[in-house]
Design an enzyme around this catalytic site. Structure first.
Site, PDB file in Angstrom:
ATOM      1  N   GLU A   1     -27.867  59.450 -58.717  1.00  0.00           N
ATOM      2  CA  GLU A   1     -26.895  58.801 -57.827  1.00  0.00           C
ATOM      3  C   GLU A   1     -25.451  59.235 -58.068  1.00  0.00           C
ATOM      4  O   GLU A   1     -24.516  58.476 -57.836  1.00  0.00           O
ATOM      5  CB  GLU A   1     -27.002  57.281 -57.918  1.00  0.00           C
TER       6      GLU A   1
ATOM      7  N   GLU B   1     -36.138  55.932 -54.484  1.00  0.00           N
ATOM      8  CA  GLU B   1     -35.949  54.501 -54.750  1.00  0.00           C
ATOM      9  C   GLU B   1     -35.868  53.764 -53.423  1.00  0.00           C
ATOM     10  O   GLU B   1     -35.404  54.315 -52.420  1.00  0.00           O
ATOM     11  CB  GLU B   1     -34.664  54.219 -55.551  1.00  0.00           C
TER      12      GLU B   1
END
Length: 716
Positions: free
Chosen positions: A389, A462
């Site tokens: 991320e 995710e």
């Protein structure tokens, strides 16, 4: 020669390191511990994470037999969190930055053979150092501390095999082949004729190949490659049939010899724009992320418990892939994934933050160490080369991809991001898609994410997680919605051929920093809790298995009329892989042939049954004012009843369920197992709102991890 000696027992530990401890030989003020070891045992929740962010000291009185005086000797560390400085007899001999990858320190040149015992000292800095990934910014997980993986002593001749890499080829041919790459350590620059003996055995120990290779050992060359061809009757490694082979490589030059063994599999794993292919067969990936943390001891769990996690993911949740979020995990976990046929997406340590040039050098080294440790695992299908991320950093990530491809050209790379229109530098666009809030679409179309005008290999890494944290003791309505969100996203993944699959956030609840979670240092994002006990959402995954393997019948209900708002149990969601079910309400209502809701969930292999008021009227299943009755559900497969569940109208505590995962533990090394305690009703169902305190006593040579008095959480 090669001799590997585990040195995990009888270490000495002191939590409050002071300068000069590395020269101390008096161990009376140190605590005797065994490895794996956490630098502090933490409460289950509500603690200050700074408790483990300390500098500590480990000592090991080391004795090496005189017969090894002329050998090369290394200390091998599987994992020390996070910065390790190593000393022998007070003399500094090496260090390592990074808590998730292994390292070796040579000691034979400084070992004092005149002493009966040499004092090995490891100073462990477990503070959140900004020069070591994943540290530097906020992190949504804890990194704990200590020498939390195993340590061993390696004794070798002057020339020894440091590593081997097996690259398989021609997996669709009748006769398969492989390229064996042998990495040598030639410390004194020996040269001369060298003989390599290569033997390959199948999982039953049957020899499938043997050959001797004669070559010349160059004093400055440390990598040798051998082509092995005409391998017959080879079975492929697959998620359903994970066939492993053992390769043994022997080496002899002059008076030096060595033998190195490893396991591998023949398989081809490829991400394409239209999905993922394993051995030419298109396979939709269905998985969850895993943190390697546990209650009380953090990361410091031994082999048996690491392997158990893989068994839970594969055999209980019936996943076909796991992502090692957000770091390389235990070799024992990965070995078990190989054995079970559980695919792995393994990634480097990191969480959003990218540091300076020195920080990046550590990240690059972590990547090298991860790949060279794990390149023979057939379960690993993707290297994660990007900080999870993080924002784009093209120069950094071009280099990370280059490193990965140079070390291992046989696997694709991925880089997990949550930003759209990101620079696509890897082989697979891996994306955390949190678009679904319970109302809008479950997943984005990949071109909406990538910003490209064509499809590329694409994997959702995710979803859900922080969008809908759910506790195992939450009310039924919240847990039902938790299920539905996982269900909708998995169903959408199956319906979209441009998505290789979806890996949910996450398998197990985990401890986290104060900046995240529910305020008690826990993120309740898992489909299981920290003890690996299931929430209702786990049934979404559990039910995705052939009933030939295991029939599943799991209703999302506590079976209580007044638990939900307004009351009742409709809609009643039942996760099952049965062809149809039969419902019996007391002696009043019987409904036959209730089928899965394929119209609403066309993608997922085994959609749930949803009983609503189109199937049953309120008065048929206990409307207000009527007597509440027992529920019986029967599941049918191929016309036969294969499973039955009963739920009581008036549940009372009836059974104390106490079952260990294992009944025999090793007495020669640190070992552990989980003991599950539940309070069950008269039909064997969990009583979710009973929170009695249980007292635990142990007889014999064992130690309890955690307190000996604990309150049940949601009945278990």
């Amino acid at each position: 020669m090669r001799k590997i000696i585990p040195i995990n027992n009888n270490w000495y530990f002191k939590a409050d390191y002071e300068e000069g401890y590395e020269k101390v030989d008096d161990l009376r003020s140190f605590e005797n511990v065994n490895l794996p070891h956490t630098n502090i045992e933490l409460p289950y929740n509500y603690f200050d994470e700074k408790m483990y962010q300390i500098k500590s000291c480990y000592k090991y009185p080391l004795h090496i037999s005189e017969k090894y005086r002329d050998k090369v000797i290394y200390i091998h560390f599987e994992g020390v969190m996070a910065y390790a400085q190593v000393y022998l007899n007070g003399l500094y001999i090496g260090e390592h930055k990074g808590g998730y990858t292994p390292f070796d320190i040579r000691i034979d040149e400084v070992y004092d053979w005149k002493k009966e015992l040499n004092m090995l000292t490891v100073v462990v800095d477990s503070t959140e150092r900004s020069d070591i990934p994943p540290k530097g910014g906020q992190i949504d997980y804890l990194t704990y501390g200590g020498i939390y993986r195993e340590v061993s002593l390696g004794i070798y001749d002057d020339v020894f095999i440091k590593n081997i890499k097996v690259e398989t080829h021609g997996i669709y041919d009748n006769e398969k082949s492989l390229n064996l790459i042998v990495h040598l350590e030639n410390l004194n620059h020996q040269s001369g004729n060298v003989k390599f003996k290569v033997k390959i055995n199948d999982k039953n120990g049957k020899e499938v190949f043997y050959k001797e290779f004669n070559t010349y050992l160059d004093a400055v060359k440390d990598v040798y490659s051998f082509n092995i061809e005409n391998l017959k009757d080879i079975k492929l490694w697959d998620v359903d049939n994970p066939n492993l082979y053992e390769i043994k490589v022997g080496m002899k030059i002059n008076n030096f010899s060595d033998e190195y063994d490893n396991k591998f599999g023949f398989r081809e794993a490829v991400f394409k724009p239209d999905g993922f292919y394993l051995n030419g067969r298109k396979l939709k990936l269905r998985g969850l992320n895993r943190h390697q943390s546990y209650p009380y001891v953090g990361y410091a769990m031994p082999r048996r418990v690491q392997e158990k996690d893989a068994e839970i993911l594969k055999n209980e949740l019936h996943l076909n892939i796991v992502r090692t979020s957000h770091y390389p995990q235990s070799k024992h976990f990965l070995n078990k994934c190989d054995e079970l046929g559980l695919l792995v997406f393994e990634e480097i340590p990191g969480w959003q933050y990218i540091g300076n040039s020195e920080w990046k050098k550590v990240a690059e080294q972590n990547l090298r160490e991860m790949i060279t440790r794990d390149w023979n695992h057939p379960s690993i299908i993707l290297w994660g080369v990007r900080i999870n991320e993080s924002q784009d950093d093209d120069a950094f990530y071009k280099n990370m991809n280059k490193i990965a491809h140079e070390i291992d050209p046989t696997r694709q790379t991925g880089g997990v991001r949550y930003i759209t229109n990101s620079s696509f530098l890897e082989d697979v666009y891996t994306f955390n898609d949190f678009i679904h809030d319970g109302i809008n679409k479950p997943l984005r179309k990949q071109q909406e994410v990538t910003g490209l005008e064509h499809n590329v290999p694409y994997l959702v890494t995710e979803y859900n997680g922080h969008m809908y944290p759910t506790k195992r003791f939450d009310n039924e309505e919240r847990q039902m919605e938790h299920c539905l969100r996982h269900l909708r996203i998995q169903n959408a993944s199956y319906l979209d051929d441009s998505i290789s699959g979806a890996i949910g956030w996450c398998a197990f609840d985990y401890n986290t920093h104060k900046d995240f979670g529910s305020g008690d240092r826990i993120c309740y994002h898992g489909v299981m809790d920290m003890f690996r006990l299931p929430k209702f959402a786990s049934y979404v995954y559990k039910s995705q298995v052939s009933p030939d393997i295991e029939p599943i019948l799991e209703p999302v209900t506590f079976w209580a009329r007044g638990e939900r708002s307004i009351g009742g149990v409709i809609p009643l969601i039942i996760f099952t892989n049965c062809d149809y079910i039969e419902l019996q309400y007391g002696n009043k209502t019987k409904i036959d042939n209730i089928y899965p809701n394929r119209d609403a969930y066309k993608g997922i292999p085994y959609p749930p049954i949803i009983i609503d008021y189109d199937i049953v009227k309120p008065e048929m299943i206990g409307a207000w004012g009527m007597v509440w009755e027992d529920l019986t559900l029967k599941g049918f497969y191929k016309g036969n009843k294969v499973i039955e569940r009963k739920f009581s109208r008036e549940p009372i505590p009836t059974y104390l369920y106490v079952v260990p995962d294992d009944t025999i533990l090793s007495a020669t090394q640190k070992d552990a197992t989980r003991i599950v305690v539940k309070i069950l009703d008269q039909y064997g169902n969990l009583l979710p709102f009973i929170n009695e305190v249980i007292k635990i006593e142990i007889e014999g040579p064992a130690k309890l991890q955690g307190p000996n008095e604990v309150a049940l959480i949601g009945g278990a």
